[in-house]
Enzyme design. Structure first.
Site, PDB file in Angstrom:
ATOM      1  N   GLU A 218       0.941  -1.282   0.145  1.00 47.38           N
ATOM      2  CA  GLU A 218       0.110   0.248  -0.130  1.00 47.38           C
ATOM      3  C   GLU A 218       0.891   1.247   0.198  1.00 47.38           C
ATOM      4  OE1 GLU A 218      -2.889   0.092   3.106  1.00 47.38           O
ATOM      5  OE2 GLU A 218      -4.067   1.756   2.400  1.00 47.38           O
ATOM      6  N   GLY A 219       0.397   2.396  -0.804  1.00 48.55           N
ATOM      7  CA  GLY A 219       0.931   3.392  -0.758  1.00 48.55           C
ATOM      8  C   GLY A 219       0.370   4.633  -0.625  1.00 48.55           C
ATOM      9  N   GLY A 220       1.039   5.707  -1.228  1.00 51.69           N
ATOM     10  CA  GLY A 220       0.136   7.138  -1.383  1.00 51.69           C
ATOM     11  C   GLY A 220      -0.902   6.939  -2.193  1.00 51.69           C
ATOM     12  N   PHE A 221      -0.890   5.982  -3.534  1.00 53.90           N
ATOM     13  CA  PHE A 221      -1.825   6.015  -4.472  1.00 53.90           C
ATOM     14  C   PHE A 221      -3.079   5.145  -4.043  1.00 53.90           C
ATOM     15  CE2 PHE A 221      -3.727   4.258  -8.490  1.00 53.90           C
ATOM     16  CZ  PHE A 221      -3.814   5.421  -9.150  1.00 53.90           C
TER      17      PHE A 221
ATOM     18  N   ASP B 110      11.023  10.010  -6.993  1.00 54.16           N
ATOM     19  CA  ASP B 110      10.456   9.394  -5.913  1.00 54.16           C
ATOM     20  C   ASP B 110      11.483   8.078  -5.625  1.00 54.16           C
ATOM     21  OD1 ASP B 110       9.009   9.573  -3.774  1.00 54.16           O
ATOM     22  OD2 ASP B 110       7.256   8.348  -4.477  1.00 54.16           O
TER      23      ASP B 110
ATOM     24  N   LYS C 141      -2.820  -2.271  -9.133  1.00 56.65           N
ATOM     25  CA  LYS C 141      -2.987  -1.033  -8.061  1.00 56.65           C
ATOM     26  C   LYS C 141      -4.051  -0.279  -8.311  1.00 56.65           C
ATOM     27  CE  LYS C 141       0.395   2.437  -8.411  1.00 56.65           C
ATOM     28  NZ  LYS C 141       1.740   3.213  -7.817  1.00 56.65           N
TER      29      LYS C 141
HETATM   30  N1  LIG Z   1       4.286  -5.514  -9.464  1.00 60.33           N
HETATM   31  C1  LIG Z   1       4.495  -5.701  -7.953  1.00 60.33           C
HETATM   32  N2  LIG Z   1       4.802  -6.788  -7.762  1.00 60.33           N
HETATM   33  C2  LIG Z   1       4.666  -7.006  -6.131  1.00 60.33           C
HETATM   34  N3  LIG Z   1       4.411  -6.170  -5.468  1.00 60.33           N
HETATM   35  C3  LIG Z   1       4.313  -4.625  -5.750  1.00 60.33           C
HETATM   36  C4  LIG Z   1       3.988  -4.265  -7.153  1.00 60.33           C
HETATM   37  N4  LIG Z   1       3.873  -3.032  -7.290  1.00 60.33           N
HETATM   38  C5  LIG Z   1       3.748  -2.802  -5.757  1.00 60.33           C
HETATM   39  N5  LIG Z   1       3.971  -3.681  -5.060  1.00 60.33           N
HETATM   40  C6  LIG Z   1       3.707  -3.542  -3.633  1.00 60.33           C
HETATM   41  O1  LIG Z   1       2.892  -2.341  -3.312  1.00 60.33           O
HETATM   42  C7  LIG Z   1       3.688  -1.246  -2.849  1.00 60.33           C
HETATM   43  C8  LIG Z   1       3.097   0.009  -3.034  1.00 60.33           C
HETATM   44  O2  LIG Z   1       3.300   0.239  -4.461  1.00 60.33           O
HETATM   45  P1  LIG Z   1       3.681   1.551  -5.332  1.00 60.33           P
HETATM   46  O3  LIG Z   1       3.562   1.313  -7.050  1.00 60.33           O
HETATM   47  O4  LIG Z   1       4.835   2.036  -4.554  1.00 60.33           O
HETATM   48  O5  LIG Z   1       2.316   2.284  -4.882  1.00 60.33           O
HETATM   49  P2  LIG Z   1       2.168   3.832  -4.545  1.00 60.33           P
HETATM   50  O6  LIG Z   1       2.184   4.636  -5.794  1.00 60.33           O
HETATM   51  O7  LIG Z   1       0.829   3.909  -3.647  1.00 60.33           O
HETATM   52  O8  LIG Z   1       3.396   4.229  -3.692  1.00 60.33           O
HETATM   53  C9  LIG Z   1       5.239  -1.456  -3.006  1.00 60.33           C
HETATM   54  O9  LIG Z   1       6.126  -1.036  -2.228  1.00 60.33           O
HETATM   55  C10 LIG Z   1       5.164  -2.945  -3.015  1.00 60.33           C
HETATM   56  O10 LIG Z   1       5.501  -3.739  -1.584  1.00 60.33           O
HETATM   57 MG   LIG Z   2       5.369   3.812  -3.875  1.00 57.51          MG
END
Ligand SMILES: Nc1ncnc2c1ncn2[C@@H]1O[C@H](COP(=O)(O)OP(=O)(O)O)[C@@H](O)[C@H]1O
Ligand SMILES: [Mg+2]
Length: 420
Positions: free
Chosen positions: A98-101, A220, A125
């Site tokens: 999970e992240g900011g998005f 980022d 996502k």
């Molecule tokens: N393609 C992927 N495969 C496995 N885990 C993923 C993948 N994309 C994202 N994640 C997990 O989800 C988290 C958040 O994804 P991210 O794309 O950074 O989202 P945000 O834009 O919300 O920050 C990552 O830190 C990772 O742990």
């Molecule tokens: Mg992120």
């Protein structure tokens, strides 16, 4: 998935705002007619670059049509119902992160979903409609990751834009994020060689972005955005804040300060001037995290240790003192020579003056040369095993001298927007 929804609001009321124009550089302009749009693509045969504002203010149907026309078979346009089905209704049992998005869920796709689709695991996502991010970040990811392909960038498979819903579908990265491996207690400690491999992979991803025909600033760079393949190949993900670099005689792009506290370059935070060297600074912070096993910002630590850069700077250039800040989870199993050189490189990357920071190709060269060192700290008897050592292997003496360097601490800069 959250059921509550509010009407979709375009992220900007003015398609020619300064911020829009700098996100995608020269390609950003008032939304052109469809023929202008096609012309942009035709003019860039080797590396077509879509315009951000071309698509930013359209209806979701129009955006989907334009993306489909631009990306053709390169990206799949999914429906929410399809992505809901493959993730078991975005079940928390399939939560990857999970992240900011928003949240990221695991799913499976195959030919039954779309003809020609390779059977594979994917990461979906899902935009948190109540969150701080939205259409702008989603579109940035589609436009950048849809067009940039490299072994050290995560592959975008498709997207979904339906009413106010925004989703992205990526290749699944079996080992998750570097953040999870480095900082989660349950994970097995990453060996020195693996950390080096990850640093090299991530550096190659950044170098590719900076060296593109139209340079891209990632903006980022941090451990949660570095994903790991089954063999620990690092791939950059999360292009929500990526931005076109300066063009022509311009030395920087000016933008709202966004990114993550603890990783953002000080000059970017104070002036909003963004260059590829801002990414190099963030890369240096990640190197520091790989060396020390500490987070760039850690509020649970004593005040003088919370900011990793401030705390570690005095140790980095002293080969005698470096061992005090090395990650205790190495248990001494790291190349002493390699660590020293990596520390010097880190120090250069986090230089206050951006001009003193190396470019990414030079970073790769240095990191690759470290792979040749086979010495291990334990075999040299250099690992301090003092029972008085603190949690991170820092002896009380070292802690005392660390506080002497407290003057390195600058007053806190304006905190950029938090983003995972
Ligand atoms: N393609 C992927 N495969 C496995 N885990 C993923 C993948 N994309 C994202 N994640 C997990 O989800 C988290 C958040 O994804 P991210 O794309 O950074 O989202 P945000 O834009 O919300 O920050 C990552 O830190 C990772 O742990
Ligand atoms: Mg992120």
């Amino acid at each position: 998935m959250r059921e509550s929804s509010k009407p979709w609001r375009p992220f900007t009321s003015n398609c020619c705002s300064v911020e829009d124009q700098t996100i995608f550089g020269n390609f950003s302009k008032c939304r052109p007619s469809r023929s202008d749009f096609s012309k942009d693509i035709a003019e860039l045969p080797s590396f077509r670059r879509l315009s951000f504002s071309d698509l930013s203010r359209s209806s979701s149907t129009r955006i989907t049509e334009d993306l489909a026309q631009s990306f053709g078979g390169d990206l799949y346009d999914f429906q929410v119902s399809e992505l809901r089905a493959i993730t078991h209704n975005f079940s928390s049992n399939f939560l990857l992160g999970e992240g900011g998005f928003g949240t990221v869920h695991k799913g499976y796709i195959d030919e039954n979903l779309r003809q020609g689709l390779k059977a594979q695991a994917v990461a979906v996502k899902l935009l948190d409609i109540e969150g701080l991010q939205g259409h702008r970040e989603w579109l940035a990811e589609v436009i950048f990751l849809g067009q940039l392909r490299h072994p050290n960038l995560v592959k975008l498979i498709g997207y979904c834009c339906e009413d106010e819903q925004r989703l992205l579908v990526y290749e699944f990265m079996p080992r998750g994020s570097l953040e999870n491996h480095l900082f989660k207690r349950i994970s097995i400690s990453l060996p020195w060689g693996t950390r080096l491999k990850i640093a090299i992979g991530a550096a190659k991803g950044l170098a590719f972005l900076h060296g593109a025909e139209k340079p891209v600033i990632y903006r980022d760079f941090k451990t949660s955005n570095i994903l790991l393949d089954s063999d620990f190949t690092a791939k950059l993900s999360d292009f929500g804040l990526a931005k076109m670099g300066p063009e022509g005689s311009n030395t920087h792009v000016t933008t709202r300060v966004m990114g993550t506290y603890g990783y953002a370059a000080p000059e970017y935070v104070s002036t909003g001037h963004l260059t590829t060297k801002s990414d190099v600074y963030s890369f240096g912070v990640v190197l520091l995290e790989l060396l020390t096993g500490r987070r760039s910002m850690d509020k649970s630590r004593p005040k003088s240790e919370q900011n990793l850069v401030d705390w570690s700077k005095p140790y980095l250039r002293s080969s005698r003192r470096l061992r005090y800040i090395m990650d205790p989870r190495f248990s001494g199993q790291y190349s002493v020579k390699g660590a020293k050189e990596m520390a010097v490189l880190t120090s250069k990357c986090i230089s206050l003056n951006p001009k003193d920071r190396p470019r990414m190709p030079a970073v790769i060269e240095t990191l690759e040369s470290l792979q040749n060192f086979k010495d291990m700290a334990v075999s040299c008897g250099q690992w301090p095993v003092s029972p008085k050592s603190t949690k991170n292997g820092v002896s009380p003496k070292a802690v005392r001298s660390e506080s002497r360097y407290g003057s390195y601490r600058k007053s806190s800069p304006v905190a950029p927007k938090q983003k995972a």
